[in-house]
Design an enzyme around this catalytic site. Sequence first.
Site, short mmCIF file in Angstrom:
data_model
loop_
_atom_site.label_atom_id
_atom_site.label_comp_id
_atom_site.label_asym_id
_atom_site.label_seq_id
_atom_site.Cartn_x
_atom_site.Cartn_y
_atom_site.Cartn_z
CB SER A 139 -12.48 -2.52 9.09
OG SER A 139 -13.43 -1.51 8.82
CE1 TYR A 152 -10.49 -2.28 3.49
CE2 TYR A 152 -12.66 -1.64 4.30
CZ TYR A 152 -11.29 -1.68 4.45
OH TYR A 152 -10.71 -1.14 5.58
N1 LIG Z 1 -8.99 4.84 7.19
C1 LIG Z 1 -10.08 4.13 7.47
O1 LIG Z 1 -11.23 4.63 7.40
C2 LIG Z 1 -9.93 2.71 7.95
C3 LIG Z 1 -10.99 2.14 8.69
C4 LIG Z 1 -10.86 0.82 9.12
C5 LIG Z 1 -9.71 0.09 8.85
N2 LIG Z 1 -8.71 0.67 8.12
C6 LIG Z 1 -7.53 -0.15 7.81
O2 LIG Z 1 -6.39 0.46 8.36
C7 LIG Z 1 -5.23 0.03 7.63
C8 LIG Z 1 -4.36 1.25 7.32
O3 LIG Z 1 -5.05 2.08 6.41
P1 LIG Z 1 -5.01 3.66 6.50
O4 LIG Z 1 -6.36 4.12 6.87
O5 LIG Z 1 -3.84 4.11 7.31
O6 LIG Z 1 -4.81 4.00 4.95
P2 LIG Z 1 -3.60 4.61 4.11
O7 LIG Z 1 -3.22 5.94 4.66
O8 LIG Z 1 -4.04 4.52 2.69
O9 LIG Z 1 -2.40 3.59 4.40
C9 LIG Z 1 -2.35 2.32 3.80
C10 LIG Z 1 -0.95 1.77 3.91
O10 LIG Z 1 -0.94 0.48 3.31
C11 LIG Z 1 0.14 0.41 2.42
N3 LIG Z 1 -0.14 -0.47 1.30
C12 LIG Z 1 -1.21 -0.44 0.46
N4 LIG Z 1 -1.06 -1.33 -0.52
C13 LIG Z 1 0.12 -1.96 -0.31
C14 LIG Z 1 0.86 -2.96 -0.98
N5 LIG Z 1 0.40 -3.52 -2.13
N6 LIG Z 1 2.05 -3.36 -0.48
C15 LIG Z 1 2.54 -2.79 0.65
N7 LIG Z 1 1.90 -1.83 1.33
C16 LIG Z 1 0.71 -1.42 0.86
C17 LIG Z 1 0.34 1.84 1.93
O11 LIG Z 1 1.71 2.03 1.53
P3 LIG Z 1 2.25 2.20 0.02
O12 LIG Z 1 1.17 2.87 -0.78
O13 LIG Z 1 3.49 3.02 0.20
O14 LIG Z 1 2.55 0.81 -0.42
C18 LIG Z 1 0.06 2.63 3.20
O15 LIG Z 1 1.22 2.74 3.97
C19 LIG Z 1 -5.76 -0.70 6.39
O16 LIG Z 1 -5.65 -2.09 6.60
C20 LIG Z 1 -7.22 -0.28 6.32
O17 LIG Z 1 -8.02 -1.24 5.70
C21 LIG Z 1 -8.79 1.96 7.68
#
Ligand SMILES: NC(=O)c1ccc[n+]([C@@H]2O[C@H](COP(=O)([O-])OP(=O)(O)OC[C@H]3O[C@@H](n4cnc5c(N)ncnc54)[C@H](OP(=O)(O)O)[C@@H]3O)[C@@H](O)[C@H]2O)c1
Length: 269
Positions: A139, A152
Site C-alpha cells: 500500500s 495497518y
Molecule cells: N482498498 C484500499 O483502499 C486499499 C489500498 C491499499 C491496499 N489495499 C490492500 O488490498 C488488499 C485487498 O483489499 P481490498 O481493498 O480488496 O478489501 P476487501 O474488499 O475488504 O477485501 C479483503 C479480502 O481479504 C479477505 N480477508 C480478510 N480477512 C481475512 C482472513 N482473516 N482470512 C482470509 N481472508 C481474509 C476478505 O475475505 P473474507 O472476508 O471472505 O475472509 C476479502 O476477500 C488488502 O491487503 C488491503 O490492505 C487496499
Amino acid sequence: MTKTALITGASSGLGLELAQLFAADKHDVVLVARRRDQLEALATRLAAERGVVARVISADLGDSGAPQRIVDELKRRNIEIEFLVNNAGFGTSGPFVERDLLRELAMVQVNVASLVHLTGLLLPAMVARKSGRILNLGSTAGFQPGPFMSVYYASKAFVNSFTEALSYELHGTGVTATVSCPGATATEFGKISGNDRSRLFEMRVMEAPEVAAHAYRAMMAGKPIAIPGLRNKVVLQMLRFGSRGMIRGVAARLNQPDRALPARKPSGS
Ligand SMILES: NC(=O)c1ccc[n+]([C@@H]2O[C@H](COP(=O)([O-])OP(=O)(O)OC[C@H]3O[C@@H](n4cnc5c(N)ncnc54)[C@H](OP(=O)(O)O)[C@@H]3O)[C@@H](O)[C@H]2O)c1
C-alpha cells in the site's frame, strides 16, 4: 500447459478482480478467503464464463495454522501454483491504546505472517522449476507512519519492504516478486477498516478494476513495485521532501476517524 493462480482474499474487492483477470487469461484459479459462499459463486461463474478450473479453499488467514493447511490441501489435490497472490488483508482505525488488541494481532497475522508463511511454503517449488510469479498487496500506507491506523500502516511497510527485497534476491531464478501499492480504492476495505468516512477516503478513490489490472500487468512483467495512479505517484514523491514530523501529521489528519478531535501537532522530526 494450464497454469494455476492462488489468490487470497478473492471473495471481494481487489482479490475478486484479480481472480477475474487470471481466468480471462485462461489460468486456473484457487480462491481463498473466509466467506465460502462468495468464493463458490465466483468459482462457478469463472468456470462457466471462462472455461477454467476454479477451486475454493475456505480459510481464516488470521489463524497461524491456515497457510500450512492450504498448502497441504494443494498437495492432496495435486495442484502446482505458478502465481501466488497474497492479497487478503484488512485495517482498523483509532488510537492504538483504544483498539482491541486481539484484532490488531489478527491483522498482523493476516497482513504479514500468513503472507510470509504462504510465500515461504510455495516459493521453493517455483525456484526449483525456475518459473513462478508472486504478487503481494502492499500500500501507499507502507511508505510513512500512519497515526490512527498505526498497525495497518506498519503491516504494509513490512509488505512493501519484504517484497522489494525478495524481488532482488530472486534475480536470475526465473521467479519474480511484485508489490502493488494502491492508495485509497473503492472496495469493502474502507467500511471494514472503519475509515470510509476519513478524509483519505473522502478524497478521490480509485476503482478496483483499474487498480487490479495495474497490479496484474506489473506482476506479469516481473516488476518489483507498482504504484497505480498519477496522484499516488505524486504523493509518494512529495514524501521525499517533507520532514518526518510533517508527514506524521498529514497522515494523522487523513486517518482521523473523529473530526471533532483536533489534529495532533507533529512533534519534532
Ligand atoms: N482498498 C484500499 O483502499 C486499499 C489500498 C491499499 C491496499 N489495499 C490492500 O488490498 C488488499 C485487498 O483489499 P481490498 O481493498 O480488496 O478489501 P476487501 O474488499 O475488504 O477485501 C479483503 C479480502 O481479504 C479477505 N480477508 C480478510 N480477512 C481475512 C482472513 N482473516 N482470512 C482470509 N481472508 C481474509 C476478505 O475475505 P473474507 O472476508 O471472505 O475472509 C476479502 O476477500 C488488502 O491487503 C488491503 O490492505 C487496499
